[in-house]
Design a protein around this motif. Structure first.
Motif, PDB file in Angstrom:
ATOM      1  N   LEU A   1     -19.985 -29.465  32.957  1.00  0.00           N
ATOM      2  CA  LEU A   1     -20.735 -30.641  33.403  1.00  0.00           C
ATOM      3  C   LEU A   1     -22.198 -30.277  33.655  1.00  0.00           C
ATOM      4  CD1 LEU A   1     -20.382 -33.653  34.404  1.00  0.00           C
ATOM      5  CD2 LEU A   1     -20.406 -32.664  36.705  1.00  0.00           C
ATOM      6  N   LEU A   2     -22.392 -29.186  34.398  1.00  0.00           N
ATOM      7  CA  LEU A   2     -23.771 -28.802  34.705  1.00  0.00           C
ATOM      8  C   LEU A   2     -24.513 -28.368  33.438  1.00  0.00           C
ATOM      9  CD1 LEU A   2     -23.234 -26.979  38.109  1.00  0.00           C
ATOM     10  CD2 LEU A   2     -24.344 -29.174  37.695  1.00  0.00           C
ATOM     11  N   ALA A   3     -23.819 -27.651  32.575  1.00  0.00           N
ATOM     12  CA  ALA A   3     -24.461 -27.210  31.332  1.00  0.00           C
ATOM     13  C   ALA A   3     -24.912 -28.416  30.512  1.00  0.00           C
ATOM     14  CB  ALA A   3     -23.512 -26.344  30.519  1.00  0.00           C
ATOM     15  N   VAL A   4     -24.086 -29.469  30.486  1.00  0.00           N
ATOM     16  CA  VAL A   4     -24.435 -30.662  29.714  1.00  0.00           C
ATOM     17  C   VAL A   4     -25.613 -31.388  30.361  1.00  0.00           C
ATOM     18  CG1 VAL A   4     -23.607 -32.952  29.075  1.00  0.00           C
ATOM     19  CG2 VAL A   4     -22.171 -30.962  28.690  1.00  0.00           C
ATOM     20  N   VAL A   5     -25.542 -31.505  31.689  1.00  0.00           N
ATOM     21  CA  VAL A   5     -26.599 -32.231  32.400  1.00  0.00           C
ATOM     22  C   VAL A   5     -27.946 -31.517  32.242  1.00  0.00           C
ATOM     23  CG1 VAL A   5     -27.416 -32.857  34.699  1.00  0.00           C
ATOM     24  CG2 VAL A   5     -25.072 -33.362  34.026  1.00  0.00           C
ATOM     25  N   ILE A   6     -27.900 -30.193  32.230  1.00  0.00           N
ATOM     26  CA  ILE A   6     -29.150 -29.449  32.056  1.00  0.00           C
ATOM     27  C   ILE A   6     -29.513 -29.333  30.571  1.00  0.00           C
ATOM     28  CG2 ILE A   6     -30.305 -27.228  32.455  1.00  0.00           C
ATOM     29  CD1 ILE A   6     -28.155 -26.800  34.702  1.00  0.00           C
ATOM     30  N   GLY A   7     -28.488 -29.132  29.744  1.00  0.00           N
ATOM     31  CA  GLY A   7     -28.722 -28.794  28.337  1.00  0.00           C
ATOM     32  C   GLY A   7     -29.252 -29.955  27.500  1.00  0.00           C
ATOM     33  N   ILE A   8     -28.745 -31.173  27.723  1.00  0.00           N
ATOM     34  CA  ILE A   8     -29.165 -32.295  26.875  1.00  0.00           C
ATOM     35  C   ILE A   8     -30.666 -32.578  27.020  1.00  0.00           C
ATOM     36  CG2 ILE A   8     -28.891 -34.777  26.451  1.00  0.00           C
ATOM     37  CD1 ILE A   8     -25.935 -34.427  26.633  1.00  0.00           C
ATOM     38  N   PRO A   9     -31.179 -32.677  28.253  1.00  0.00           N
ATOM     39  CA  PRO A   9     -32.639 -32.887  28.345  1.00  0.00           C
ATOM     40  C   PRO A   9     -33.441 -31.753  27.687  1.00  0.00           C
ATOM     41  CG  PRO A   9     -31.601 -33.324  30.451  1.00  0.00           C
ATOM     42  CD  PRO A   9     -30.539 -32.741  29.576  1.00  0.00           C
TER      43      PRO A   9
ATOM     44  N   PRO B   1     -26.066 -22.578  25.541  1.00  0.00           N
ATOM     45  CA  PRO B   1     -26.788 -22.650  24.259  1.00  0.00           C
ATOM     46  C   PRO B   1     -26.252 -23.673  23.246  1.00  0.00           C
ATOM     47  CG  PRO B   1     -26.655 -20.388  24.939  1.00  0.00           C
ATOM     48  CD  PRO B   1     -25.811 -21.173  25.911  1.00  0.00           C
ATOM     49  N   PRO B   2     -24.934 -23.793  23.030  1.00  0.00           N
ATOM     50  CA  PRO B   2     -24.519 -24.752  21.986  1.00  0.00           C
ATOM     51  C   PRO B   2     -24.951 -26.183  22.274  1.00  0.00           C
ATOM     52  CG  PRO B   2     -22.676 -23.366  22.632  1.00  0.00           C
ATOM     53  CD  PRO B   2     -23.789 -23.057  23.576  1.00  0.00           C
ATOM     54  N   VAL B   3     -24.847 -26.624  23.517  1.00  0.00           N
ATOM     55  CA  VAL B   3     -25.191 -28.021  23.777  1.00  0.00           C
ATOM     56  C   VAL B   3     -26.696 -28.240  23.582  1.00  0.00           C
ATOM     57  CG1 VAL B   3     -25.407 -27.867  26.294  1.00  0.00           C
ATOM     58  CG2 VAL B   3     -24.763 -30.003  25.246  1.00  0.00           C
ATOM     59  N   ILE B   4     -27.497 -27.241  23.938  1.00  0.00           N
ATOM     60  CA  ILE B   4     -28.948 -27.369  23.709  1.00  0.00           C
ATOM     61  C   ILE B   4     -29.244 -27.410  22.207  1.00  0.00           C
ATOM     62  CG2 ILE B   4     -31.195 -26.253  23.981  1.00  0.00           C
ATOM     63  CD1 ILE B   4     -30.244 -25.044  26.554  1.00  0.00           C
ATOM     64  N   ARG B   5     -28.701 -26.420  21.517  1.00  0.00           N
ATOM     65  CA  ARG B   5     -28.919 -26.317  20.073  1.00  0.00           C
ATOM     66  C   ARG B   5     -28.514 -27.587  19.331  1.00  0.00           C
ATOM     67  NH1 ARG B   5     -29.581 -21.370  17.568  1.00  0.00           N
ATOM     68  NH2 ARG B   5     -28.994 -19.702  18.969  1.00  0.00           N
ATOM     69  N   LEU B   6     -27.314 -28.069  19.623  1.00  0.00           N
ATOM     70  CA  LEU B   6     -26.813 -29.192  18.839  1.00  0.00           C
ATOM     71  C   LEU B   6     -27.447 -30.519  19.248  1.00  0.00           C
ATOM     72  CD1 LEU B   6     -23.196 -27.957  18.312  1.00  0.00           C
ATOM     73  CD2 LEU B   6     -24.933 -28.316  16.583  1.00  0.00           C
TER      74      LEU B   6
ATOM     75  N   PRO C   1     -22.381 -37.739  17.780  1.00  0.00           N
ATOM     76  CA  PRO C   1     -21.314 -36.880  17.244  1.00  0.00           C
ATOM     77  C   PRO C   1     -21.704 -35.398  17.248  1.00  0.00           C
ATOM     78  CG  PRO C   1     -21.594 -38.804  15.861  1.00  0.00           C
ATOM     79  CD  PRO C   1     -22.719 -38.827  16.854  1.00  0.00           C
ATOM     80  N   THR C   2     -22.945 -35.115  16.904  1.00  0.00           N
ATOM     81  CA  THR C   2     -23.401 -33.718  16.911  1.00  0.00           C
ATOM     82  C   THR C   2     -23.459 -33.184  18.338  1.00  0.00           C
ATOM     83  OG1 THR C   2     -24.778 -34.370  15.056  1.00  0.00           O
ATOM     84  CG2 THR C   2     -25.149 -32.186  15.952  1.00  0.00           C
ATOM     85  N   ILE C   3     -23.979 -34.018  19.250  1.00  0.00           N
ATOM     86  CA  ILE C   3     -24.054 -33.587  20.647  1.00  0.00           C
ATOM     87  C   ILE C   3     -22.643 -33.309  21.175  1.00  0.00           C
ATOM     88  CG2 ILE C   3     -24.718 -34.278  22.986  1.00  0.00           C
ATOM     89  CD1 ILE C   3     -26.970 -35.933  21.765  1.00  0.00           C
ATOM     90  N   MET C   4     -21.694 -34.160  20.793  1.00  0.00           N
ATOM     91  CA  MET C   4     -20.303 -33.953  21.227  1.00  0.00           C
ATOM     92  C   MET C   4     -19.765 -32.621  20.712  1.00  0.00           C
ATOM     93  SD  MET C   4     -18.916 -35.907  23.316  1.00  0.00           S
ATOM     94  CE  MET C   4     -17.204 -35.391  23.123  1.00  0.00           C
ATOM     95  N   ALA C   5     -20.109 -32.269  19.487  1.00  0.00           N
ATOM     96  CA  ALA C   5     -19.671 -30.977  18.957  1.00  0.00           C
ATOM     97  C   ALA C   5     -20.246 -29.852  19.811  1.00  0.00           C
ATOM     98  CB  ALA C   5     -20.112 -30.829  17.506  1.00  0.00           C
ATOM     99  N   GLY C   6     -21.479 -30.032  20.266  1.00  0.00           N
ATOM    100  CA  GLY C   6     -22.100 -29.039  21.144  1.00  0.00           C
ATOM    101  C   GLY C   6     -21.369 -28.947  22.475  1.00  0.00           C
ATOM    102  N   ILE C   7     -21.014 -30.113  23.025  1.00  0.00           N
ATOM    103  CA  ILE C   7     -20.295 -30.124  24.308  1.00  0.00           C
ATOM    104  C   ILE C   7     -18.942 -29.422  24.152  1.00  0.00           C
ATOM    105  CG2 ILE C   7     -19.214 -31.615  26.022  1.00  0.00           C
ATOM    106  CD1 ILE C   7     -21.458 -33.619  25.563  1.00  0.00           C
ATOM    107  N   ASN C   8     -18.309 -29.677  23.026  1.00  0.00           N
ATOM    108  CA  ASN C   8     -17.021 -29.032  22.766  1.00  0.00           C
ATOM    109  C   ASN C   8     -17.168 -27.510  22.747  1.00  0.00           C
ATOM    110  OD1 ASN C   8     -14.398 -28.569  22.069  1.00  0.00           O
ATOM    111  ND2 ASN C   8     -14.613 -29.206  19.922  1.00  0.00           N
ATOM    112  N   GLN C   9     -18.164 -27.038  22.012  1.00  0.00           N
ATOM    113  CA  GLN C   9     -18.371 -25.579  21.955  1.00  0.00           C
ATOM    114  C   GLN C   9     -18.703 -25.012  23.324  1.00  0.00           C
ATOM    115  OE1 GLN C   9     -21.120 -24.080  19.038  1.00  0.00           O
ATOM    116  NE2 GLN C   9     -20.394 -25.514  17.480  1.00  0.00           N
TER     117      GLN C   9
END
Ligand SMILES: Nc1ncnc2c1ncn2[C@@H]1O[C@H](COP(=O)(O)OP(=O)(O)OP(=O)(O)O)[C@@H](O)[C@H]1O
Ligand SMILES: [Mg+2]
Lengths: 290, 394
Positions: free
Chosen positions: A108-116, A171-176, A213-221
């Motif tokens: 959760l925290l990785a996503v909240v920080i990573g997406i922005p 890294p994956p969520v940021i990258r994707l 869809p790409t962001i979701m793939a990042g969240i999955n990884q």
């Protein structure tokens, strides 16, 4: 060694300088940092307590239902139920819930920080060219290296485990996110601009939905990486299934290590399926040919 | 703004792509070729010194081969692209001077765009796509919905408003794109190869529909195409671009009948002129007079200002007297003995040359070009019609 590498610089004093510098940070900022992260620690503990408090069958039914909602397949949902049941049968329910809590909160925290961060990267080529090598380093650096500074700052415990997991898994969520937004059809972003969208409207009405869809793939990884970090994080006090594996190693109990390992694999399969089916359904909903 | 006034004025715009466009502007102005500039400096010339006037209420077509700068040009009109040099005036005010906020308002209310590959939002329904411009502009939900439904009906998509774009055929998707552009009620419609991705039949339908809409709405349309037939069908004026330079601007017949250079000529060579040139466009202007009032005195001044005079009987053209026929004082004789004058066939000024063929055959009646059934506006010789169908330059 016949011909050792010449000593070009004095590494001893360099290392001392780095260590002293870090020690200084620990001495001056250790306590405020610990206080700053207290709310997160509370959130983690509350989640874990909640999962432990829930009767096992409620968790089992809830996760199976979630699997069904994401995949619309009875088989997949039944698979989740069976795997959770086995986790209970082999006596690792409690550590498994601790692991799930750590994984959920760190993801959760990785996503909240990573997406922005990913969004910012997608907007500027300079940002991207700075961030990509950093992400590369983050992903190739041996996981153990992360543990040292965090343990020094916070001492062994859940906070350093959580932070190390986030750093490792982000890294994956940021990258994707970056990649997804950059690959949104240029004509579509052009169209929303042509109709007078502000940069913010463009982001929320076009770029993020189309990149989802790409962001979701990042969240999955990211989820999977967080899960794979639990064994290592257990060495600094994360507890959970990783700690069971660690004990298995220390006591040379093959069974303990094997059962806990099985538990980790099952959790990985369950959450991977949920995230993947969800991503796939979202793609269908978006009507984008994959 | 009234029809006929200049809506969009383009003044000497240049667009150079590359790391430092301003640094190479001197070379571009001096006329360096596109390939030379690319090889020497890595800059690409998109548009070179284009000036245009687009009139309110007209359909202005920009035509050219791939890479000629059509998309680059049209994107200057709503400032999706900023020129390296030059000015764009819309209703007399400089688009380049708009602040960020004013530019957004300009895009929300004044000018809208239709895209080649539709560029719809796949996660929004047809209705949500159509009202996109209204929604981000802050129009209330109910009002936006009403306006959206109106446009959806206008383009013939009623009943599909809750579908998603990918559930529709290409032609229907582009109707959504068109409805989205119409929904903001902007005066200017930019269409970048809007029909190029469609099958020929659907494409014809869409062209008809656009002509229909335009007859009712009188927007200022800038339409881009690389298809000459489409250009001739839709365009009141056509501009031809090559390598970012304007080669010719004119009406369809003007370009067909009088290509400015070899490039344009090659472009228009294969067109079936008989199908696109109207009789009116090649007619010579005439005067007319009631047959009863015709006399040497009344006809002579008329023949001085126009090459022929049509004599009317009961409001219909009856005879034609040309300047040649009346030369050497023969005018009096002609008027005394009108039975020897050739008769008249009438052709509507908007008829294509092809439709005038029946009147060409087997008679030597004069061909009078009329409007509103019987008002003479010109005459046209058989030879002129035949010439018009043959290319001017080999
Ligand atoms: N962003 C860009 N960067 C560099 N060069 C560009 C850019 N956009 C366009 N160009 C160049 O400018 C020229 C004109 O391109 P443009 O897209 O306007 O052509 P076009 O007439 O629309 O072609 P098409 O029919 O293929 O759409 C081309 O040589 C193209 O390579
Ligand atoms: Mg183009």
């Amino acid at each position: 060694m016949s011909d050792p590498f010449p000593e070009l610089i004095d590494t001893r004093s360099l290392r001392i300088a780095i260590d002293d510098g870090f020690n200084w940070i620990v001495a001056h900022y250790g306590e405020p940092l610990e206080i700053a992260f207290l709310p997160i620690l509370r959130m983690l503990i509350a989640t874990e307590d909640f999962l432990q408090w829930l009767p096992w069958y409620v968790v089992l039914i809830a996760l199976s239902a979630l699997t069904y909602l994401a995949s619309r397949s009875w088989k997949t949902a039944a698979g989740t139920a069976v795997m959770l049941f086995v986790i209970g049968v082999i006596g690792i329910w409690e550590p498994a819930m601790a692991t799930v809590a750590l994984m959920l909160i760190s993801t959760l925290l990785a996503v909240v920080i990573g997406i922005p961060i990913g969004v910012t990267m997608s907007r500027s080529n300079t940002m991207q060219s700075v961030a990509l090598p950093v992400l590369d380093i983050m992903q190739t650096m041996p996981i153990f290296v992360y543990l040292i500074p965090f343990v020094m700052l916070f001492g062994p415990g859940k906070i350093p485990a959580l932070l190390a997991t986030i750093v490792f898994a982000i890294p994956p969520v940021i990258r994707l996110t970056n990649l997804g937004i950059r690959h949104v059809d240029a004509e579509v972003t052009e169209a929303v601009t042509a109709f007078g969208a502000t940069p913010r409207q463009r982001l929320f009405t076009a770029q993020i939905p189309l990149a989802m869809p790409t962001i979701m793939a990042g969240i999955n990884q990211t989820t999977m990486m967080a899960l794979s970090m639990v064994v290592i994080a257990s060495m600094i006090g994360a507890g959970g299934l990783g700690y069971q594996v660690l004990q298995g190693i220390q006591r040379l109990e093959v069974s303990r290590g094997l059962f806990a390992g099985l538990g980790i694999v099952f959790l990985a399969i369950i959450f991977d399926r949920i995230a993947q089916s969800y991503g796939r359904r979202m793609q269908q909903h978006l009507n984008i040919e994959s | 703004m009234a029809n006929g006034e200049t809506k969009i004025a383009v003044r000497n715009i240049y667009k150079v792509f590359g790391p430092d466009p301003r640094a190479v502007m001197d070379q571009v102005r001096a006329g360096v070729s596109k390939t030379e500039l690319l090889e020497k400096t890595g800059h690409v010339i998109g548009i070179r010194d284009v000036s245009l006037d687009i009139k309110a209420g007209e359909t202005f077509v920009v035509m050219g081969l791939s890479g000629s700068g059509k998309s680059t040009l049209i994107r200057h009109f709503n400032r999706l692209i900023e020129p390296t040099a030059g000015q764009i005036l819309v209703d007399g005010s400089d688009v380049l001077e708009l602040s960020a906020g004013a530019l957004r308002d300009f895009r929300r209310h004044k000018v809208s765009m239709v895209f080649q590959r539709f560029a719809l939002l796949p996660h929004k329904t047809v209705l949500e796509n159509v009202i996109y411009g209204l929604a981000i502009g802050g129009t209330g939900k109910a009002q936006a919905r009403d306006k959206g439904m109106e446009q959806i009906e206008l383009v013939g998509l009623a009943g599909f408003e809750n579908q998603y774009p990918k559930q529709l055929s290409g032609g229907m998707q582009q109707r959504v794109g068109l409805a989205r552009a119409l929904a903001t009620e902007s005066e200017i419609l930019l269409m970048d190869e809007a029909f190029s991705a469609l099958d020929p039949l659907i494409r014809n339908d869409m062209q008809d529909q656009l002509k229909d809409l335009q007859a009712r709405l009188h927007k200022t349309i800038v339409f881009i195409t690389h298809d000459l037939d489409e250009a001739l069908r839709l365009g009141d004026h056509i501009a031809i671009l090559k390598d970012g330079e304007l080669r010719q601007v004119g009406t369809g017949p003007e370009i067909l009948l009088d290509p400015a250079d070899d490039y344009v000529d090659r472009f228009v060579r294969d067109v079936n002129r008989a199908r696109v040139v109207t009789v009116g466009s090649i007619a010579q202007p005439v005067s007319s007079i009631a047959a009863g009032e015709a006399s040497v005195e009344t006809l002579r001044p008329l023949l001085e200002e126009s090459a022929a005079v049509v004599l009317m009987e009961e409001g219909r053209p009856r005879f034609v007297i040309t300047r040649e026929m009346a030369a050497d004082g023969r005018l009096g004789g002609l008027l005394d003995n009108t039975v020897t004058l050739p008769g008249v066939v009438c052709v509507d000024e908007l008829a294509m040359l092809e439709e005038s063929f029946p009147s060409l055959t087997g008679s030597n009646d004069a061909i009078v070009v009329t409007k509103a059934d019987s008002i003479p506006v010109g005459v046209v010789a058989r030879k002129t019609i035949l010439n018009a169908m043959i290319r001017h330059r080999a």
